[in-house]
Every structure is written in structure tokens, then in C-alpha cells.
Design a protein around this motif. Sequence first.
Motif, PDB file in Angstrom:
ATOM      1  N   SER A  26       0.836  -1.186   0.000  1.00 26.09           N
ATOM      2  CA  SER A  26       0.000   0.000   0.000  1.00 26.09           C
ATOM      3  C   SER A  26       0.874   1.240   0.000  1.00 26.09           C
ATOM      4  O   SER A  26       1.791   1.354   0.806  1.00 26.09           O
ATOM      5  CB  SER A  26      -0.884   0.006   1.253  1.00 26.09           C
ATOM      6  N   THR A  27       0.576   2.173  -0.873  1.00 27.72           N
ATOM      7  CA  THR A  27       1.370   3.404  -0.896  1.00 27.72           C
ATOM      8  C   THR A  27       1.127   4.241   0.349  1.00 27.72           C
ATOM      9  O   THR A  27       2.013   4.931   0.811  1.00 27.72           O
ATOM     10  CB  THR A  27       1.046   4.252  -2.144  1.00 27.72           C
ATOM     11  N   GLY A  28      -0.055   4.152   0.927  1.00 24.05           N
ATOM     12  CA  GLY A  28      -0.363   4.942   2.124  1.00 24.05           C
ATOM     13  C   GLY A  28       0.309   4.437   3.380  1.00 24.05           C
ATOM     14  O   GLY A  28       0.400   5.155   4.370  1.00 24.05           O
ATOM     15  N   THR A  29       0.773   3.187   3.366  1.00 25.62           N
ATOM     16  CA  THR A  29       1.420   2.632   4.556  1.00 25.62           C
ATOM     17  C   THR A  29       2.803   2.089   4.232  1.00 25.62           C
ATOM     18  O   THR A  29       3.365   1.321   5.000  1.00 25.62           O
ATOM     19  CB  THR A  29       0.553   1.524   5.196  1.00 25.62           C
ATOM     20  N   ALA A  30       3.366   2.495   3.098  1.00 24.69           N
ATOM     21  CA  ALA A  30       4.706   2.045   2.735  1.00 24.69           C
ATOM     22  C   ALA A  30       5.749   2.807   3.544  1.00 24.69           C
ATOM     23  O   ALA A  30       5.528   3.919   3.977  1.00 24.69           O
ATOM     24  CB  ALA A  30       4.940   2.248   1.240  1.00 24.69           C
ATOM     25  N   GLY A  31       6.909   2.183   3.736  1.00 28.47           N
ATOM     26  CA  GLY A  31       7.990   2.748   4.532  1.00 28.47           C
ATOM     27  C   GLY A  31       8.402   1.742   5.587  1.00 28.47           C
ATOM     28  O   GLY A  31       7.890   0.614   5.616  1.00 28.47           O
ATOM     29  N   LEU A  32       9.313   2.092   6.471  1.00 28.81           N
ATOM     30  CA  LEU A  32       9.752   1.181   7.520  1.00 28.81           C
ATOM     31  C   LEU A  32       8.537   0.753   8.337  1.00 28.81           C
ATOM     32  O   LEU A  32       7.868   1.580   8.952  1.00 28.81           O
ATOM     33  CB  LEU A  32      10.789   1.857   8.415  1.00 28.81           C
ATOM     34  N   PRO A  33       8.182  -0.550   8.304  1.00 24.55           N
ATOM     35  CA  PRO A  33       6.897  -0.984   8.851  1.00 24.55           C
ATOM     36  C   PRO A  33       6.838  -1.055  10.373  1.00 24.55           C
ATOM     37  O   PRO A  33       7.841  -1.275  11.049  1.00 24.55           O
ATOM     38  CB  PRO A  33       6.727  -2.385   8.258  1.00 24.55           C
ATOM     39  N   VAL A  34       5.618  -0.859  10.864  1.00 24.18           N
ATOM     40  CA  VAL A  34       5.258  -1.133  12.250  1.00 24.18           C
ATOM     41  C   VAL A  34       4.024  -2.022  12.186  1.00 24.18           C
ATOM     42  O   VAL A  34       3.108  -1.774  11.412  1.00 24.18           O
ATOM     43  CB  VAL A  34       4.975   0.158  13.052  1.00 24.18           C
ATOM     44  N   ILE A  35       4.020  -3.114  12.951  1.00 19.45           N
ATOM     45  CA  ILE A  35       2.877  -4.033  12.961  1.00 19.45           C
ATOM     46  C   ILE A  35       2.648  -4.554  14.366  1.00 19.45           C
ATOM     47  O   ILE A  35       3.585  -4.673  15.166  1.00 19.45           O
ATOM     48  CB  ILE A  35       3.049  -5.218  11.974  1.00 19.45           C
ATOM     49  N   SER A  36       1.398  -4.850  14.666  1.00 25.72           N
ATOM     50  CA  SER A  36       1.021  -5.445  15.941  1.00 25.72           C
ATOM     51  C   SER A  36      -0.291  -6.179  15.723  1.00 25.72           C
ATOM     52  O   SER A  36      -1.070  -5.821  14.838  1.00 25.72           O
ATOM     53  CB  SER A  36       0.860  -4.367  17.019  1.00 25.72           C
ATOM     54  N   ALA A  37      -0.551  -7.201  16.531  1.00 25.72           N
ATOM     55  CA  ALA A  37      -1.772  -7.997  16.365  1.00 25.72           C
ATOM     56  C   ALA A  37      -2.349  -8.367  17.722  1.00 25.72           C
ATOM     57  O   ALA A  37      -1.637  -8.398  18.730  1.00 25.72           O
ATOM     58  CB  ALA A  37      -1.472  -9.263  15.567  1.00 25.72           C
ATOM     59  N   THR A  38      -3.643  -8.665  17.725  1.00 32.21           N
ATOM     60  CA  THR A  38      -4.319  -9.074  18.945  1.00 32.21           C
ATOM     61  C   THR A  38      -5.557  -9.891  18.603  1.00 32.21           C
ATOM     62  O   THR A  38      -6.019  -9.895  17.460  1.00 32.21           O
ATOM     63  CB  THR A  38      -4.720  -7.846  19.801  1.00 32.21           C
ATOM     64  N   THR A  39      -6.079 -10.574  19.601  1.00 35.81           N
ATOM     65  CA  THR A  39      -7.360 -11.248  19.495  1.00 35.81           C
ATOM     66  C   THR A  39      -8.369 -10.428  20.285  1.00 35.81           C
ATOM     67  O   THR A  39      -8.134 -10.113  21.455  1.00 35.81           O
ATOM     68  CB  THR A  39      -7.295 -12.682  20.045  1.00 35.81           C
ATOM     69  N   LEU A  40      -9.475 -10.062  19.647  1.00 30.40           N
ATOM     70  CA  LEU A  40     -10.514  -9.278  20.297  1.00 30.40           C
ATOM     71  C   LEU A  40     -11.372 -10.166  21.184  1.00 30.40           C
ATOM     72  O   LEU A  40     -11.314 -11.396  21.101  1.00 30.40           O
ATOM     73  CB  LEU A  40     -11.360  -8.572  19.237  1.00 30.40           C
ATOM     74  N   HIS A  41     -12.193  -9.546  22.025  1.00 28.25           N
ATOM     75  CA  HIS A  41     -13.022 -10.302  22.967  1.00 28.25           C
ATOM     76  C   HIS A  41     -13.960 -11.288  22.286  1.00 28.25           C
ATOM     77  O   HIS A  41     -14.295 -12.328  22.847  1.00 28.25           O
ATOM     78  CB  HIS A  41     -13.824  -9.350  23.862  1.00 28.25           C
ATOM     79  N   ASP A  42     -14.378 -10.993  21.056  1.00 26.51           N
ATOM     80  CA  ASP A  42     -15.285 -11.894  20.344  1.00 26.51           C
ATOM     81  C   ASP A  42     -14.547 -13.002  19.590  1.00 26.51           C
ATOM     82  O   ASP A  42     -15.144 -13.765  18.850  1.00 26.51           O
ATOM     83  CB  ASP A  42     -16.192 -11.114  19.391  1.00 26.51           C
ATOM     84  N   GLY A  43     -13.204 -13.073  19.757  1.00 26.95           N
ATOM     85  CA  GLY A  43     -12.420 -14.137  19.142  1.00 26.95           C
ATOM     86  C   GLY A  43     -11.805 -13.779  17.802  1.00 26.95           C
ATOM     87  O   GLY A  43     -11.011 -14.543  17.267  1.00 26.95           O
ATOM     88  N   ARG A  44     -12.165 -12.623  17.235  1.00 27.46           N
ATOM     89  CA  ARG A  44     -11.575 -12.210  15.956  1.00 27.46           C
ATOM     90  C   ARG A  44     -10.133 -11.767  16.155  1.00 27.46           C
ATOM     91  O   ARG A  44      -9.806 -11.128  17.132  1.00 27.46           O
ATOM     92  CB  ARG A  44     -12.360 -11.056  15.330  1.00 27.46           C
ATOM     93  N   THR A  45      -9.300 -12.115  15.193  1.00 34.38           N
ATOM     94  CA  THR A  45      -7.914 -11.671  15.183  1.00 34.38           C
ATOM     95  C   THR A  45      -7.800 -10.465  14.272  1.00 34.38           C
ATOM     96  O   THR A  45      -8.331 -10.477  13.160  1.00 34.38           O
ATOM     97  CB  THR A  45      -6.997 -12.789  14.656  1.00 34.38           C
ATOM     98  N   VAL A  46      -7.117  -9.419  14.745  1.00 35.57           N
ATOM     99  CA  VAL A  46      -6.852  -8.258  13.905  1.00 35.57           C
ATOM    100  C   VAL A  46      -5.365  -7.942  13.945  1.00 35.57           C
ATOM    101  O   VAL A  46      -4.693  -8.159  14.959  1.00 35.57           O
ATOM    102  CB  VAL A  46      -7.671  -7.009  14.300  1.00 35.57           C
ATOM    103  N   LEU A  47      -4.868  -7.461  12.826  1.00 38.67           N
ATOM    104  CA  LEU A  47      -3.479  -7.064  12.699  1.00 38.67           C
ATOM    105  C   LEU A  47      -3.472  -5.618  12.213  1.00 38.67           C
ATOM    106  O   LEU A  47      -4.181  -5.275  11.277  1.00 38.67           O
ATOM    107  CB  LEU A  47      -2.768  -7.961  11.698  1.00 38.67           C
TER     108      LEU A  47
END
Length: 146
Positions: A58-79
Motif C-alpha cells: 500500500s502506498t499509504g502505509t509504505a515505509g519502515l513498517p510497524v505491525i502489531s496484532a491481537t485477538t478481540l473479545h469476540d475471538g476475531r484476530t486483527v493485525l
Amino acid sequence: MAVQLSGHALNDAGHRVAAVAAVPTRDRTLLATGDNLGMVMLWDLATGAPVGDGLPASTGTAGLPVISATTLHDGRTVLVSGSKHGSRLRVWEPETGTVQHIVLDAAVTCLATAGPDLIVGHERGVLGLPLTPRPTGADLLRPRTT
């Protein structure tokens, strides 16, 4: 334990890993890798094989990356992914492919997740953002059925 990622998959995608994060899912933990183009790939820790199609560059998020992830209370995983010194983040749900965008008014320096909350380090301090809608006063008063 060393994770040997599939060299074939890395080369085919032109993916040069610049950031990593653990991604908790319902049945296992995956490894996420991000590159300077904004691409994020998921990997099976046991086999080193790619999982799914990944999040495209993605051009809007290109560059030295930062990432993190979690599991929400309803069990969905988001990054959550973005780039250092950028102000745009993508919130990706790998299971469904859903991507939402967050635009900040400060340049991001780092990311972390704490349960359903995203912690954003930025050039002027730290910001906490909910990754799920907060209940309103009316929702708190509404009886719950079980």
C-alpha cells in the motif's frame, strides 16, 4: 526455536522482511512479517509456509513498517500495520480479509496492542485507540440476554 520461512514464497512475493509480530488466532499463533512496501504476510510457525494471501502493498502505509496484532473479545484476530513516520494505519482481519483504515494527525513511531486496544507511539507522545466499538450509555443500560 528458529522459524525458517519459505524462501520460495518470499522470493515470489518480492518480500524483504523489515518487521515481525506474533499473531494470536483461535487455534494457533502465526508470524506476521512486514516489508517497506506495506505488504504483510502470515506464516505458520511449525512449517514456515505462508498462510493465506497476505495484505498487499500500500502506498499509504509504505515505509519502515510497524505491525502489531491481537485477538478481540469476540475471538476475531486483527493485525494493525503502518509505517514509521507515516500517519495512516490499516486494521486487517486476516480471517475475513476485511481492511479498515485509520488516519492520524501525528507521525507513528511504534505500535502495540493490549487486548482490544491499539497503543500508538507517535512524535508527540502515546495514543490509545479502541479496536472495537465502545458501549454507549444506552448500551450499558440495555438488559443482556444469555
